[in-house]
Design a protein around this motif. Structure first.
Motif, short mmCIF file in Angstrom:
data_model
loop_
_atom_site.label_atom_id
_atom_site.label_comp_id
_atom_site.label_asym_id
_atom_site.label_seq_id
_atom_site.Cartn_x
_atom_site.Cartn_y
_atom_site.Cartn_z
N ASN B 1 17.05 0.14 -7.72
CA ASN B 1 16.06 1.16 -7.39
C ASN B 1 15.15 0.68 -6.29
OD1 ASN B 1 16.94 2.87 -9.33
ND2 ASN B 1 15.49 2.21 -10.89
N ALA B 2 14.77 1.62 -5.39
CA ALA B 2 13.92 1.24 -4.28
C ALA B 2 12.48 1.03 -4.75
CB ALA B 2 13.97 2.29 -3.19
N GLY B 3 12.01 1.80 -5.73
CA GLY B 3 10.64 1.66 -6.21
C GLY B 3 9.68 2.39 -5.29
N VAL B 4 8.75 1.65 -4.69
CA VAL B 4 7.76 2.20 -3.76
C VAL B 4 8.11 1.73 -2.36
CG1 VAL B 4 5.34 2.33 -3.13
CG2 VAL B 4 5.99 2.21 -5.55
N THR B 5 8.34 2.67 -1.46
CA THR B 5 8.75 2.35 -0.09
C THR B 5 7.67 2.77 0.89
OG1 THR B 5 11.07 2.70 -0.68
CG2 THR B 5 10.51 2.69 1.66
N GLN B 6 7.27 1.84 1.74
CA GLN B 6 6.24 2.11 2.73
C GLN B 6 6.82 1.98 4.14
OE1 GLN B 6 2.95 -0.47 0.36
NE2 GLN B 6 2.23 0.44 2.27
N THR B 7 6.43 2.91 5.00
CA THR B 7 6.81 2.82 6.41
C THR B 7 5.63 3.17 7.30
OG1 THR B 7 7.60 5.11 6.33
CG2 THR B 7 9.24 3.36 6.04
N PRO B 8 5.48 2.51 8.46
CA PRO B 8 6.28 1.37 8.90
C PRO B 8 5.82 0.09 8.21
CG PRO B 8 4.53 1.79 10.47
CD PRO B 8 4.41 2.85 9.40
N LYS B 9 6.50 -1.02 8.46
CA LYS B 9 6.09 -2.32 7.91
C LYS B 9 5.04 -2.98 8.79
CE LYS B 9 10.44 -3.25 5.52
NZ LYS B 9 9.89 -2.68 4.29
N TRP B 34 -3.59 4.38 -2.60
CA TRP B 34 -3.62 3.59 -1.37
C TRP B 34 -4.73 2.55 -1.47
CZ3 TRP B 34 -0.30 2.92 2.39
CH2 TRP B 34 0.64 3.93 2.68
N TYR B 35 -4.36 1.28 -1.17
CA TYR B 35 -5.29 0.16 -1.13
C TYR B 35 -5.24 -0.48 0.25
CZ TYR B 35 -5.08 0.05 -6.32
OH TYR B 35 -5.13 0.35 -7.66
N ARG B 36 -6.30 -1.22 0.57
CA ARG B 36 -6.27 -2.10 1.74
C ARG B 36 -6.63 -3.51 1.29
NH1 ARG B 36 -10.76 -1.01 6.24
NH2 ARG B 36 -10.28 -3.20 6.71
N GLN B 37 -6.05 -4.49 1.98
CA GLN B 37 -6.33 -5.89 1.67
C GLN B 37 -6.66 -6.62 2.95
OE1 GLN B 37 -3.14 -8.30 -0.03
NE2 GLN B 37 -4.64 -9.46 -1.21
N PHE B 90 -1.49 -1.18 1.15
CA PHE B 90 -0.51 -1.11 0.07
C PHE B 90 -0.59 0.24 -0.62
CE2 PHE B 90 1.14 -5.33 -0.03
CZ PHE B 90 0.12 -6.17 0.39
N CYS B 91 0.58 0.77 -0.89
CA CYS B 91 0.70 1.98 -1.69
C CYS B 91 1.19 1.59 -3.08
CB CYS B 91 1.70 2.93 -1.03
SG CYS B 91 2.02 4.45 -1.92
N ALA B 92 0.76 2.30 -4.09
CA ALA B 92 1.18 2.02 -5.47
C ALA B 92 1.37 3.32 -6.22
CB ALA B 92 0.15 1.14 -6.18
N SER B 93 2.10 3.25 -7.32
CA SER B 93 2.27 4.43 -8.17
C SER B 93 2.30 3.99 -9.63
CB SER B 93 3.55 5.18 -7.82
OG SER B 93 4.70 4.44 -8.19
N ASN B 94 1.99 4.91 -10.53
CA ASN B 94 2.24 4.66 -11.94
C ASN B 94 2.54 5.96 -12.67
OD1 ASN B 94 -0.20 5.82 -12.78
ND2 ASN B 94 -1.08 3.91 -13.51
N ARG B 95 3.05 5.80 -13.87
CA ARG B 95 3.57 6.94 -14.61
C ARG B 95 2.48 7.85 -15.13
NH1 ARG B 95 7.48 4.91 -19.03
NH2 ARG B 95 5.57 4.70 -20.22
N GLY B 96 1.28 7.27 -15.34
CA GLY B 96 0.22 8.05 -15.95
C GLY B 96 -0.34 9.12 -15.04
N HIS B 106 2.88 0.03 -9.79
CA HIS B 106 3.96 -0.60 -9.05
C HIS B 106 3.65 -0.46 -7.57
CE1 HIS B 106 6.61 -0.82 -12.64
NE2 HIS B 106 5.87 0.21 -13.00
N PHE B 107 3.76 -1.57 -6.85
CA PHE B 107 3.31 -1.62 -5.46
C PHE B 107 4.47 -1.71 -4.48
CE2 PHE B 107 -1.31 -2.22 -5.64
CZ PHE B 107 -1.48 -2.45 -7.00
N GLY B 108 4.23 -1.14 -3.28
CA GLY B 108 5.13 -1.37 -2.17
C GLY B 108 4.83 -2.70 -1.50
N ASP B 109 5.58 -3.03 -0.46
CA ASP B 109 5.41 -4.32 0.21
C ASP B 109 4.42 -4.27 1.36
OD1 ASP B 109 8.78 -5.51 -0.36
OD2 ASP B 109 6.91 -5.95 -1.42
#
Lengths: 115, 116
Positions: B1-9, B34-37, B90-96, B106-109
């Motif tokens: 499974n791809a999970g969370v996909t972010q573009t561009p890198k 959406w988060y920033r680090q 970073f983008c993330a998702s969850n079931r709730g 669950h986070f993208g790269d």
């Protein structure tokens, strides 16, 4: 959400158990303890979470003290690939409304596994 | 499974340019984030979406807009990029569905964005 305190860095020998502590003395009754880790240049990875009972999964064990004011993440047989920043996060299950539904990340513990 | 996909890198922008960061998840999750680090720091929440059709501000929303295009996709737009927005996103998702959920995220790269 309650604040957490973690040591900035720790070392552990490869093959040994890594025990990462976290203090959350202001935790309230409806707040869960979550652990994530971030390997360099990657997104955070979920490890485990718990409310008051100890939890175990294929990655780690989570030990929460009886008063819930602190917890320990245990990686039973650390490998070099476990080198990462580990984040302990406390988050309430229910929000009263108006607050942001996200995770509050501190600076975490940089765990270095030594060969 | 791809999970969370972010573009561009990776992306480099000039001050004042606009850009949209894309995020898609294939886990049928309800909530997206959406988060920033910034260097040496933990992640900070910019915006989140508890379900399709809803969005809410996080800790650091200024200078950003978001769109929950459908259940799978959640985009982040910088209308007029500034050097202070140089960061890893970073983008993330969850079931709730936001409130009342203890589901893990669950986070993208990430997307590494530099504003010159």
């Amino acid at each position: 959400d309650a604040k957490t305190t973690q040591p900035p860095s720790m070392d552990c020998a490869e093959g040994r158990a890594a025990n990462l502590p976290c203090n959350h003395s202001t935790i309230s009754g409806n707040e869960y303890v979550y652990w994530y880790r971030q390997i360099h240049s990657q997104g955070p990875q979920y490890i485990i979470h718990g409310l008051k009972n100890n939890e175990t999964n294929e990655m780690a064990s989570l030990i929460i003290t009886e008063d819930r004011k602190s917890s320990t993440l245990i990686l039973p047989h650390a490998t070099l690939r476990d080198t990462a920043v580990y984040y302990c996060i406390v988050r309430a299950l229910m929000y009263s409304g108006g607050g942001a539904d996200g995770l509050t990340f501190g600076k975490g513990t940089h765990l270095i596994i030594q060969p | 499974n791809a999970g969370v996909t972010q573009t561009p890198k990776f992306q480099v922008l000039k001050t004042g340019q606009s850009m949209t960061l894309q995020c898609a998840q294939d886990m049928n999750h309800n909530s997206m984030y959406w988060y920033r680090q910034d260097p040496g720091m933990g992640l900070r929440l910019i915006y989140y979406s508890a379900s399709e059709g809803t969005t809410d501000k996080g800790e650091v929303p200024n200078g950003y807009n978001v769109s929950r295009l459908n259940k799978r996709e959640f985009s982040l737009r910088l209308e007029s990029a500034a050097p202070s927005q140089t960061s890893v996103y970073f983008c993330a998702s969850n079931r709730g569905t936001g409130l009342g959920s203890n589901q893990p995220q669950h986070f993208g790269d990430g997307t590494r964005l530099s504003i010159l």
